[in-house]
Design a protein around this motif. Structure first.
Motif, PDB file in Angstrom:
ATOM      1  N   PRO A 255       1.183  -1.469  -0.648  1.00 51.07           N
ATOM      2  CA  PRO A 255      -0.016  -0.222   0.212  1.00 51.07           C
ATOM      3  C   PRO A 255       0.788   1.318  -0.083  1.00 51.07           C
ATOM      4  O   PRO A 255       1.745   1.430   0.093  1.00 51.07           O
ATOM      5  N   ILE A 256       0.695   2.311  -0.409  1.00 54.46           N
ATOM      6  CA  ILE A 256       1.070   3.622  -0.635  1.00 54.46           C
ATOM      7  C   ILE A 256       0.147   4.545   0.119  1.00 54.46           C
ATOM      8  O   ILE A 256      -1.015   4.104   0.330  1.00 54.46           O
ATOM      9  N   SER A 257       0.638   4.664   0.960  1.00 53.90           N
ATOM     10  CA  SER A 257       0.548   5.783   2.651  1.00 53.90           C
ATOM     11  C   SER A 257      -0.429   6.913   1.991  1.00 53.90           C
ATOM     12  O   SER A 257      -1.558   7.640   2.408  1.00 53.90           O
ATOM     13  N   ASP A 258       0.143   7.657   1.489  1.00 62.36           N
ATOM     14  CA  ASP A 258      -0.239   9.308   1.338  1.00 62.36           C
ATOM     15  C   ASP A 258      -0.319   9.242  -0.383  1.00 62.36           C
ATOM     16  O   ASP A 258      -0.396  10.282  -0.645  1.00 62.36           O
ATOM     17  N   ILE A 259      -1.204   8.879  -0.933  1.00 60.98           N
ATOM     18  CA  ILE A 259      -1.726   8.922  -2.034  1.00 60.98           C
ATOM     19  C   ILE A 259      -2.990   8.544  -2.340  1.00 60.98           C
ATOM     20  O   ILE A 259      -4.062   8.233  -1.684  1.00 60.98           O
ATOM     21  N   ALA A 260      -4.086   9.873  -3.514  1.00 59.83           N
ATOM     22  CA  ALA A 260      -5.336   9.559  -3.740  1.00 59.83           C
ATOM     23  C   ALA A 260      -6.053   7.332  -4.078  1.00 59.83           C
ATOM     24  O   ALA A 260      -5.237   7.430  -4.668  1.00 59.83           O
ATOM     25  N   PRO A 261      -6.965   7.488  -3.599  1.00 58.18           N
ATOM     26  CA  PRO A 261      -7.732   6.371  -3.941  1.00 58.18           C
ATOM     27  C   PRO A 261      -7.497   6.704  -4.774  1.00 58.18           C
ATOM     28  O   PRO A 261      -8.000   7.621  -5.735  1.00 58.18           O
ATOM     29  N   ASN A 262      -7.878   4.912  -6.304  1.00 56.22           N
ATOM     30  CA  ASN A 262      -8.641   5.251  -6.914  1.00 56.22           C
ATOM     31  C   ASN A 262      -9.939   4.983  -7.417  1.00 56.22           C
ATOM     32  O   ASN A 262     -10.455   4.729  -6.429  1.00 56.22           O
ATOM     33  N   ARG A 263     -10.935   6.098  -7.641  1.00 54.51           N
ATOM     34  CA  ARG A 263     -12.161   5.573  -7.916  1.00 54.51           C
ATOM     35  C   ARG A 263     -12.873   4.943  -9.256  1.00 54.51           C
ATOM     36  O   ARG A 263     -12.321   5.407 -10.526  1.00 54.51           O
ATOM     37  N   VAL A 264     -13.215   4.285  -8.748  1.00 60.33           N
ATOM     38  CA  VAL A 264     -14.940   3.747  -9.926  1.00 60.33           C
ATOM     39  C   VAL A 264     -16.126   4.383  -9.583  1.00 60.33           C
ATOM     40  O   VAL A 264     -16.887   4.671  -8.950  1.00 60.33           O
ATOM     41  N   SER A 265     -16.543   4.320 -11.180  1.00 55.75           N
ATOM     42  CA  SER A 265     -17.826   5.249 -11.761  1.00 55.75           C
ATOM     43  C   SER A 265     -18.479   3.711 -13.049  1.00 55.75           C
ATOM     44  O   SER A 265     -17.391   3.422 -13.753  1.00 55.75           O
ATOM     45  N   LEU A 266     -19.634   3.866 -12.435  1.00 57.24           N
ATOM     46  CA  LEU A 266     -20.101   3.441 -14.009  1.00 57.24           C
ATOM     47  C   LEU A 266     -20.309   4.328 -14.943  1.00 57.24           C
ATOM     48  O   LEU A 266     -21.047   5.674 -14.542  1.00 57.24           O
TER      49      LEU A 266
END
Length: 294
Positions: A255-266
């Motif tokens: 895990p990378i502690s200080d990076i924005a998460p990946n967002r998933v959309s339909l």
């Protein structure tokens, strides 16, 4: 002057623009070269611009030609999608296609839609970073799970979930085995991706700051990218579900502690009026919300 552009001529134009050779374009289109030349001249007359500069040794696009090349591809895709939607509307909903990115599991939503519509032929379509939105814009899929950011033109989006992004590295990498890493730990690493895909790395990367970055080896799929990672050619930053989906002994992730998460959309086409799309989106949202609460 108003010009009604013939889509067939646009297809001919794109073939020449891709090859920059009338002979090879004619072979691809299965037409005679003189016919192709006449069609391109007719298109230039209709538009009132010159699209190509030709001499005995080369063919090149003009500024107008380069602009038409950029604008023609999405126009033809939308025309193809329109034909698919009209044909489907006339025949009635017989099938439904769901696009999904590697690592994303769509089984629950597909089963729920199939239970509600047992007569419906539901298919799934694996996509990648390059075509995750194209499949809905050109009509190959009714909905598609996309990893942001994406070009949102022509799309409607429904946010579904967020997931951590992880460092993916060779099993013998200096950071392998760490419970977590910081983005600053990666400043001197070679990223096997477009730097804009990981702006946190881009902003601190030594090879970008010093101008020593070399081009990443070509990799159109996750599998190809992981081959390069495994041989020590660089690192990648991937969503957690993608990294775990492609588990292999010569590749590790942390895990990378200080990076924005990946967002998933339909995503689905704004022009779509299918009630099945709305039903599927509601099912997906309900199922993911229930999973998050659980």
């Amino acid at each position: 002057m108003r010009a009604d552009v013939d889509l067939r001529k646009l297809r001919y134009f794109l073939a020449v623009a891709e090859h920059l050779h009338f002979g090879r374009a004619a072979e691809e289109l299965h037409i005679a070269q003189p016919v192709l030349s006449r069609q391109i001249r007719a298109l230039e007359e209709e538009l009132g611009v010159q699209l190509f500069v030709r001499n005995q040794r080369s063919t090149a696009l003009t500024a107008a030609g380069r602009q038409l090349q950029v604008d023609s591809a999405p126009l033809l895709s939308e025309a193809a999608a329109l034909l698919r939607r009209v044909t489907a509307a006339a025949a009635g909903p017989a099938s439904f296609r769901v696009g999904f990115m590697p690592g994303l599991i769509v089984t629950a939503e597909v089963r729920a839609l199939r239970a509600a519509h047992p007569e419906l032929d539901i298919e799934v379509l694996r996509t990648g970073w390059g075509d995750q939105t194209t499949v809905v814009l050109d009509g190959r899929a009714d909905v598609s799970y996309v990893r942001l950011p994406v070009d949102q033109r022509g799309l409607a989006l429904e946010p579904l979930l967020e997931e951590p992004r992880v460092l993916v590295m060779a099993a013998d990498h200096r950071l392998a085995g760490k419970e977590s890493v910081s983005i600053t730990d990666l400043a001197d690493e070679h990223l096997l991706q477009d730097p804009d895909a990981v702006p946190e790395w881009r902003d601190i990367a030594s090879e970008l700051r010093t101008g020593r970055r070399t081009a990443a080896p070509p990799a159109s799929t996750v599998e190809e990218k992981l081959e390069h990672v495994a041989t020590g050619r660089g690192i990648a930053v991937l969503p957690l579900s993608t990294a775990t989906f492609y588990t292999r002994p010569d590749v590790a992730h942390s895990p990378i502690s200080d990076i924005a998460p990946n967002r998933v959309s339909l995503a689905w086409a704004v022009a779509s009026r299918s009630p099945l799309v709305r039903e599927y989106v509601a099912l997906a949202h309900q199922l993911h919300a229930s999973l998050h609460r659980g």
